[in-house]
Design an enzyme around this catalytic site. Sequence first.
Site, PDB file in Angstrom:
ATOM      1  N   LYS A 152       0.841  -1.198   0.000  1.00 36.96           N
ATOM      2  CA  LYS A 152       0.000   0.000   0.000  1.00 36.96           C
ATOM      3  C   LYS A 152       0.881   1.255   0.000  1.00 36.96           C
ATOM      4  O   LYS A 152       1.789   1.386   0.808  1.00 36.96           O
ATOM      5  CB  LYS A 152      -0.923  -0.013   1.218  1.00 36.96           C
ATOM      6  N   CYS A 202      -7.349  -1.648   8.337  1.00 33.00           N
ATOM      7  CA  CYS A 202      -8.328  -2.647   8.784  1.00 33.00           C
ATOM      8  C   CYS A 202      -9.473  -2.761   7.780  1.00 33.00           C
ATOM      9  O   CYS A 202      -9.911  -3.870   7.428  1.00 33.00           O
ATOM     10  CB  CYS A 202      -8.896  -2.262  10.150  1.00 33.00           C
TER      11      CYS A 202
END
Length: 273
Positions: free
Chosen positions: A172, A210
């Site tokens: 990411k 998350c």
Amino acid sequence: MNIVMTIAGSDSGGGAGIQADLKTFQELGVFGTTAITALTAQNTLGVEGIFPTTPDFVQQQIDVVFKDLPVKAVKTGMLFSAEIIEAVVESLRNKDVQLVIDPVMIAKGGASLLQNEATEALKTKLLPLATVLTPNIPEAEVISGLKIQNDEDLEQAAKRILTTGVSCVVMKGGHLEGDLATDTVFFSDGTKFALQSERIITKQTHGTGCTFSAALTAFLGQGRSLRDSIIEAKKFVQLAIENPLNIGHGNGPTNHFAYNQENRQCEVTIIEA
């Protein structure tokens, strides 16, 4: 009914951890089950306390769910200690499930959520069981042992992580510079592709990791391919950031309602290798 599981910590502020995962599962129409690894006392300003669950009880939570329910995909978030990681490994070792690892290490406010000695257990015991790992840049640096400053560093770090046995790594790019946020996906067979979206300058990013990994788990639990699940999870979290709730006085949570409120429409560019 597609059933999935999250093994993670509880966020009393509701923006990350178990709470973010269950909200994401609900929005995506899968039934979420849980194994809670730790209780945290936190809000958008930071983590003020951590109370870990015993490894035996983490294992019991996982085992009792699997005894009764056909779980199709599992994600892990905050695992906190080597002992808890080992308990998770023991429970999942022979399970036929897709496993998503979000290597939660540091909270947005800077609090450590993974003990130093647990990193080795993560690399040597849990990652060999995993379908996909979803680190941000600081997490990828810790796992790979390499400093990441450019695209070449990124690829070298991903290749080193893949040697642990994990099938896929989603690197990411939120911590890198540039007008676009780029996530690069590396597979163990040597193939790769990238996802680009507009970079949103905002403090409303608590729980993004998350939320992305939970969305990925939900799509895998629905039977989608890994590639399609990654792409759609990127859209889910991008919309959650683009449409902030603007609550709290610190790093506010993402908007888990946005994906459905915006009719799942999101601009994400796919760049083939």
